[in-house]
Design a protein around this motif. Structure first.
Motif, PDB file in Angstrom:
ATOM      1  N   LEU A  54      32.025  -0.570  21.432  1.00  0.00           N
ATOM      2  CA  LEU A  54      30.923   0.139  22.056  1.00  0.00           C
ATOM      3  C   LEU A  54      29.798  -0.771  21.989  1.00  0.00           C
ATOM      4  N   GLU A  55      28.983  -0.675  22.754  1.00  0.00           N
ATOM      5  CA  GLU A  55      27.864  -1.601  23.056  1.00  0.00           C
ATOM      6  C   GLU A  55      26.905  -1.404  21.696  1.00  0.00           C
ATOM      7  N   SER A  56      25.882  -2.058  21.349  1.00  0.00           N
ATOM      8  CA  SER A  56      25.321  -2.112  20.054  1.00  0.00           C
ATOM      9  C   SER A  56      24.670  -0.962  19.943  1.00  0.00           C
ATOM     10  N   ASN A  57      24.099  -0.296  20.751  1.00  0.00           N
ATOM     11  CA  ASN A  57      23.247   0.965  20.828  1.00  0.00           C
ATOM     12  C   ASN A  57      24.157   2.315  20.555  1.00  0.00           C
ATOM     13  N   GLY A  58      25.365   2.124  20.509  1.00  0.00           N
ATOM     14  CA  GLY A  58      26.352   3.127  20.208  1.00  0.00           C
ATOM     15  C   GLY A  58      27.166   3.295  18.885  1.00  0.00           C
ATOM     16  N   SER A  94      23.226  16.789  31.794  1.00  0.00           N
ATOM     17  CA  SER A  94      22.378  15.625  30.934  1.00  0.00           C
ATOM     18  C   SER A  94      23.404  15.600  29.556  1.00  0.00           C
ATOM     19  N   LEU A  95      23.700  14.412  29.241  1.00  0.00           N
ATOM     20  CA  LEU A  95      24.183  14.174  28.098  1.00  0.00           C
ATOM     21  C   LEU A  95      23.122  14.159  26.899  1.00  0.00           C
ATOM     22  N   PHE A  96      21.847  14.149  27.357  1.00  0.00           N
ATOM     23  CA  PHE A  96      21.129  13.941  26.279  1.00  0.00           C
ATOM     24  C   PHE A  96      20.826  15.352  25.601  1.00  0.00           C
ATOM     25  N   THR A 127      24.562  11.969  23.842  1.00  0.00           N
ATOM     26  CA  THR A 127      26.056  12.141  23.116  1.00  0.00           C
ATOM     27  C   THR A 127      27.145  12.112  24.134  1.00  0.00           C
ATOM     28  N   SER A 128      27.908  11.301  24.101  1.00  0.00           N
ATOM     29  CA  SER A 128      28.608  10.863  25.147  1.00  0.00           C
ATOM     30  C   SER A 128      30.197  11.369  24.888  1.00  0.00           C
ATOM     31  N   ILE A 129      30.492  11.461  23.864  1.00  0.00           N
ATOM     32  CA  ILE A 129      31.866  12.201  23.374  1.00  0.00           C
ATOM     33  C   ILE A 129      31.595  13.255  22.428  1.00  0.00           C
ATOM     34  N   LYS A 162      27.844   8.732  19.859  1.00  0.00           N
ATOM     35  CA  LYS A 162      26.249   8.592  20.514  1.00  0.00           C
ATOM     36  C   LYS A 162      25.714   7.398  20.782  1.00  0.00           C
ATOM     37  N   PHE A 163      24.649   7.405  21.745  1.00  0.00           N
ATOM     38  CA  PHE A 163      24.265   6.237  22.051  1.00  0.00           C
ATOM     39  C   PHE A 163      22.757   6.435  21.938  1.00  0.00           C
ATOM     40  N   ARG A 164      21.843   5.356  21.323  1.00  0.00           N
ATOM     41  CA  ARG A 164      20.446   5.530  21.196  1.00  0.00           C
ATOM     42  C   ARG A 164      19.988   4.976  22.480  1.00  0.00           C
ATOM     43  N   VAL A 165      19.074   5.573  23.147  1.00  0.00           N
ATOM     44  CA  VAL A 165      18.627   5.210  24.323  1.00  0.00           C
ATOM     45  C   VAL A 165      17.005   5.361  24.461  1.00  0.00           C
ATOM     46  N   ARG A 166      16.105   4.238  24.171  1.00  0.00           N
ATOM     47  CA  ARG A 166      14.834   4.226  23.759  1.00  0.00           C
ATOM     48  C   ARG A 166      14.811   5.323  22.532  1.00  0.00           C
ATOM     49  N   ASP A 222      41.858   0.001  31.915  1.00  0.00           N
ATOM     50  CA  ASP A 222      40.801   0.483  32.178  1.00  0.00           C
ATOM     51  C   ASP A 222      40.341   0.258  33.790  1.00  0.00           C
ATOM     52  N   GLU A 223      40.768   1.177  34.649  1.00  0.00           N
ATOM     53  CA  GLU A 223      40.782   1.038  36.250  1.00  0.00           C
ATOM     54  C   GLU A 223      41.097  -0.394  36.544  1.00  0.00           C
ATOM     55  N   PRO A 224      42.363  -0.641  36.183  1.00  0.00           N
ATOM     56  CA  PRO A 224      42.859  -1.886  36.465  1.00  0.00           C
ATOM     57  C   PRO A 224      43.067  -2.345  37.949  1.00  0.00           C
ATOM     58  N   GLY A 233      39.004  11.528  35.186  1.00  0.00           N
ATOM     59  CA  GLY A 233      37.565  12.551  35.166  1.00  0.00           C
ATOM     60  C   GLY A 233      36.663  11.840  36.033  1.00  0.00           C
ATOM     61  N   GLU A 234      35.598  12.319  36.529  1.00  0.00           N
ATOM     62  CA  GLU A 234      34.769  11.605  37.256  1.00  0.00           C
ATOM     63  C   GLU A 234      33.829  10.450  36.683  1.00  0.00           C
ATOM     64  N   SER A 235      33.165   9.843  37.274  1.00  0.00           N
ATOM     65  CA  SER A 235      32.280   8.662  36.872  1.00  0.00           C
ATOM     66  C   SER A 235      31.318   9.421  35.756  1.00  0.00           C
ATOM     67  N   GLY A 236      31.087   8.658  34.673  1.00  0.00           N
ATOM     68  CA  GLY A 236      30.296   9.168  33.787  1.00  0.00           C
ATOM     69  C   GLY A 236      30.799  10.057  32.697  1.00  0.00           C
ATOM     70  N   SER A 237      32.134  10.385  32.969  1.00  0.00           N
ATOM     71  CA  SER A 237      32.523  11.486  32.257  1.00  0.00           C
ATOM     72  C   SER A 237      33.047  11.333  30.587  1.00  0.00           C
ATOM     73  N   GLY A 238      33.052   9.995  30.206  1.00  0.00           N
ATOM     74  CA  GLY A 238      33.422   9.403  29.065  1.00  0.00           C
ATOM     75  C   GLY A 238      34.615   8.742  28.823  1.00  0.00           C
ATOM     76  N   LYS A 239      35.307   8.305  29.953  1.00  0.00           N
ATOM     77  CA  LYS A 239      36.775   7.944  29.975  1.00  0.00           C
ATOM     78  C   LYS A 239      36.822   6.543  29.046  1.00  0.00           C
ATOM     79  N   SER A 240      35.623   5.465  29.607  1.00  0.00           N
ATOM     80  CA  SER A 240      35.789   4.393  29.264  1.00  0.00           C
ATOM     81  C   SER A 240      35.217   4.242  27.426  1.00  0.00           C
ATOM     82  N   VAL A 241      34.132   4.941  27.227  1.00  0.00           N
ATOM     83  CA  VAL A 241      33.538   5.040  25.869  1.00  0.00           C
ATOM     84  C   VAL A 241      34.758   5.670  24.940  1.00  0.00           C
ATOM     85  N   LEU A 242      35.457   6.588  25.419  1.00  0.00           N
ATOM     86  CA  LEU A 242      36.444   7.073  24.662  1.00  0.00           C
ATOM     87  C   LEU A 242      37.498   5.815  24.178  1.00  0.00           C
TER      88      LEU A 242
HETATM   89  N1  LIG Z   1      25.452   1.573  25.955  1.00  0.00           N
HETATM   90  C1  LIG Z   1      25.312   2.755  26.523  1.00  0.00           C
HETATM   91  N2  LIG Z   1      23.894   3.265  26.159  1.00  0.00           N
HETATM   92  C2  LIG Z   1      23.715   4.458  26.907  1.00  0.00           C
HETATM   93  N3  LIG Z   1      24.728   5.410  27.491  1.00  0.00           N
HETATM   94  C3  LIG Z   1      25.877   4.800  27.591  1.00  0.00           C
HETATM   95  C4  LIG Z   1      26.315   3.577  27.211  1.00  0.00           C
HETATM   96  N4  LIG Z   1      27.616   3.521  27.518  1.00  0.00           N
HETATM   97  C5  LIG Z   1      27.940   4.436  28.079  1.00  0.00           C
HETATM   98  N5  LIG Z   1      27.042   5.514  28.316  1.00  0.00           N
HETATM   99  C6  LIG Z   1      27.017   6.901  28.712  1.00  0.00           C
HETATM  100  O1  LIG Z   1      28.042   7.580  28.583  1.00  0.00           O
HETATM  101  C7  LIG Z   1      28.687   8.239  29.443  1.00  0.00           C
HETATM  102  C8  LIG Z   1      30.159   8.014  29.637  1.00  0.00           C
HETATM  103  O2  LIG Z   1      30.359   6.858  29.909  1.00  0.00           O
HETATM  104  P1  LIG Z   1      31.518   5.929  30.659  1.00  0.00           P
HETATM  105  O3  LIG Z   1      31.424   4.713  30.769  1.00  0.00           O
HETATM  106  O4  LIG Z   1      32.695   6.389  29.377  1.00  0.00           O
HETATM  107  O5  LIG Z   1      32.072   7.012  31.707  1.00  0.00           O
HETATM  108  P2  LIG Z   1      33.369   6.767  32.571  1.00  0.00           P
HETATM  109  O6  LIG Z   1      34.115   8.181  32.652  1.00  0.00           O
HETATM  110  O7  LIG Z   1      34.177   5.712  32.059  1.00  0.00           O
HETATM  111  O8  LIG Z   1      32.907   6.357  33.970  1.00  0.00           O
HETATM  112  P3  LIG Z   1      33.205   5.216  35.084  1.00  0.00           P
HETATM  113  O9  LIG Z   1      34.345   5.964  35.867  1.00  0.00           O
HETATM  114  O10 LIG Z   1      31.977   5.173  36.066  1.00  0.00           O
HETATM  115  O11 LIG Z   1      33.579   3.940  34.230  1.00  0.00           O
HETATM  116  C9  LIG Z   1      27.834   8.266  30.686  1.00  0.00           C
HETATM  117  O12 LIG Z   1      26.797   9.137  30.672  1.00  0.00           O
HETATM  118  C10 LIG Z   1      26.941   6.852  30.248  1.00  0.00           C
HETATM  119  O13 LIG Z   1      25.859   6.877  30.842  1.00  0.00           O
END
Ligand SMILES: Nc1ncnc2c1ncn2[C@@H]1O[C@H](COP(=O)(O)OP(=O)(O)OP(=O)(O)O)[C@@H](O)[C@H]1O
Length: 519
Positions: A61-65, A450-452, A25-27, A16-20, A352-354, A44-53
């Motif tokens: 993870l960034e400090s809000n996660g 929306s992941l919110f 919930t990202s994963i 999870k990420f705190r946003v304000r 990560d997408e090298p 997966g598409e952009s924003g699907s959660g590949k990098s966060v995973l």
């Molecule tokens: N620090 C953060 N604060 C808030 N939301 C975040 C943060 N980092 C990632 N997210 C959210 O988590 C979700 C997954 O992001 P992630 O970067 O894993 O996507 P991705 O699949 O790797 O996309 P891309 O291909 O664009 O890198 C997105 O909705 C993103 O906005």
């Protein structure tokens, strides 16, 4: 998956990420095993959660996660066990480092967020109970109450794994834990001691992770059920953690994370400049890593750095040792980043997408380099990409991610030629190799949810041409297609109508062999 031996095992991961004032919930409950020596692609598409995973693996993870739930077990392979310079020789839950490294502000905000969740759910339950009493929409109200009750349980569970024990509880539990810490101690506990502890735990408003585990163990002792020594070890480990100061835990966790990153799991990012210092020579940057991780002298490190530069294909390595990254092309910089990663002797390499920022020919060369180094260094590779052409080229297995969940996994052949999830079909249909000259390339209509918000049913339903009524109501389970292949879609339920996959996918075999390079 050459030997079917797990190197990483993710279970029920929630991030999870705190946003304000809101929580995203990202994963969402990802469970997935990665095998020693394989290359697994996360697509997966952009924003699907590949990098966060993948960031959860090394706690980047960034400090809000934060990792709200789950475990990530790392099982070192024989190479690690025989490597004197490797930090982790026993299996370990990597989440432990994440929890230890959390700041007290993060801990507090996790607590207040969950308290708020509980308070809101309880208020809603109160209103719904009144509605039921007045016979208004009783069935739906009861369903909603059940959902809210589950929400409260989840919130308590989340708090339980982050909260520290109160001073009072620590004092109360000290005598029994002293006994449990002695060899076989758990089997010699006095009955009154067990009863007192269980009575105390029964009266707590909610239990922490430690208390839940202690309660389970004590019930087993009462019921004369054999206790696994691993359970006792885990209990003692959490007890030690709870009794150490937060600062000591944090220092220890950060030390371990430093050893984990690079030395066990190294990451290569899309933009090489995020990993390189633009002001220092590339040679110096590699030697620094060798000196820190391999404890080499400067002379040894310089020789080894030049070797590594040659290995990753830098021509005139001796001469170019002193150049700053700015003097290298994009592809060459990425080769240097790979050399830096190898200098740490990692067991797992996350890419990560090298190759995304590189042109096609250079892309193919870098992929070939990664393949070759993987073999030579016996690496397990986790490759993040949204380019299925790259996947065809490099991966043994694929995990398809959508809205923070793995919705299909399988061998590369399973995914390309026998995909079962409509999202995977859509991703495959948008492969440029399947396009016809003069026609627009297929693209998936609509946007991800929306992941919110809580997602009801199948998150892909609104974009799915084959969606059924159930897709809007109930989340599908992961159906097993074969021992290597699973897909999270109601289409695999025997009651679902038989659907033919899109026609254009019949051209995949040809398209994939065209996409492959260096084979
Ligand atoms: N620090 C953060 N604060 C808030 N939301 C975040 C943060 N980092 C990632 N997210 C959210 O988590 C979700 C997954 O992001 P992630 O970067 O894993 O996507 P991705 O699949 O790797 O996309 P891309 O291909 O664009 O890198 C997105 O909705 C993103 O906005």
């Amino acid at each position: 998956m050459e030997n079917n031996r797990k190197i990483l095992s993710l279970k029920d991961i929630v991030v999870k990420f705190r946003v304000r004032s809101k929580m995203l919930t990202s994963i969402r409950n990802i469970s997935f095993d990665i095998y020693d020596g394989e290359t697994v692609a996360i697509v997966g598409e952009s924003g699907s959660g590949k990098s966060v995973l993948t960031k959860t693996l090394t706690n980047m993870l960034e400090s809000n996660g934060y990792i709200a739930n789950g475990s990530i077990m790392y099982y070192p392979n024989e190479d690690s066990k025989n490597d004197p310079k490797t930090a982790f020789k026993d299996e370990i839950n990597l989440i432990k480092f994440h929890k230890g490294a959390l700041t007290s502000e993060a801990r507090k905000s996790i607590k207040s967020y969950n308290n708020l969740r509980i308070k809101e759910a309880k208020t809603k339950i109160g209103i719904l109970t009144k509605q039921i009493e007045m016979n208004i929409d009783a069935i739906n109200s009861q369903i909603e109450i059940d959902n809210l009750t589950r929400e409260i349980e989840n919130a308590y569970q989340e708090m339980a794994s982050f909260n520290r024990l109160s001073r009072r509880t620590r004092k109360k539990m000290r005598p029994i834990m002293k006994e449990i810490a002695t060899p076989e101690g758990v089997n010699f506990l006095e009955k009154t001691m067990i009863e007192n502890a269980l009575d105390y735990l029964k009266n707590e408003e909610y239990l922490t992770e430690f208390e839940i585990l202690l309660q389970e163990i004590l019930h087993k002792v009462n019921d004369k059920i054999a206790i696994d020594s691993q359970e006792v070890n885990l209990l003692l480990e959490i007890w030690t953690f709870q009794n150490q100061s937060a600062l000591k835990n944090k220092t220890q966790a950060n030390k371990n994370l430093k050893k984990l990153r690079g030395g066990t799991i190294a990451t290569i990012f899309q933009d090489p400049m995020t990993s390189l210092n633009p002001l220092l020579s590339v040679g110096y940057q590699i030697t620094e890593v060798l000196r820190a991780h391999q404890k080499m002298s400067f002379i040894e490190a310089k020789q080894e750095a030049i070797e590594l530069m040659k290995k990753v294909g830098i021509p005139n390595a001796e001469k170019r040792f002193k150049d700053i990254p700015g003097k290298y092309s994009g592809g060459m910089r990425q080769r240097i980043v790979i050399a830096v990663a190898l200098a740490c002797k990692p067991k797992i390499l996350i890419c990560d997408e090298p190759t995304t920022a590189l042109d096609v020919t250079i892309q193919a060369q870098i992929l070939d380099l990664i393949k070759q180094l993987k073999k030579e260094y016996n690496l397990t590779v986790i490759f993040i990409t949204h380019d299925l052409g790259v996947v065809a080229n490099i991966a043994d297995r694929v995990a398809v991610v959508y809205a923070g969940q793995i919705i299909e996994y399988g061998t590369t052949n399973d995914i390309f030629f026998d995909a079962r999830h409509p999202y995977t079909w859509a991703l495959l249909s948008s492969l440029p190799q399947l396009g016809n000259k003069g026609e627009d390339l297929y693209s998936i209509s609509g946007t991800p949810p929306s992941l919110f918000n809580e997602i009801k049913g199948d998150p892909f339903a609104p974009r799915n041409d084959f969606a059924m009524a159930i897709d809007y109501e109930l989340e599908p389970p992961m159906f097993e297609v074969s021992p290597s292949h699973g897909a999270k879609t109601w289409l695999l339920d025997p009651r679902s109508p038989k659907i033919e996959k899109p026609k254009q996918l019949s051209r995949l075999r040809e398209a994939v062999s065209e996409a492959k390079v260096g084979e």
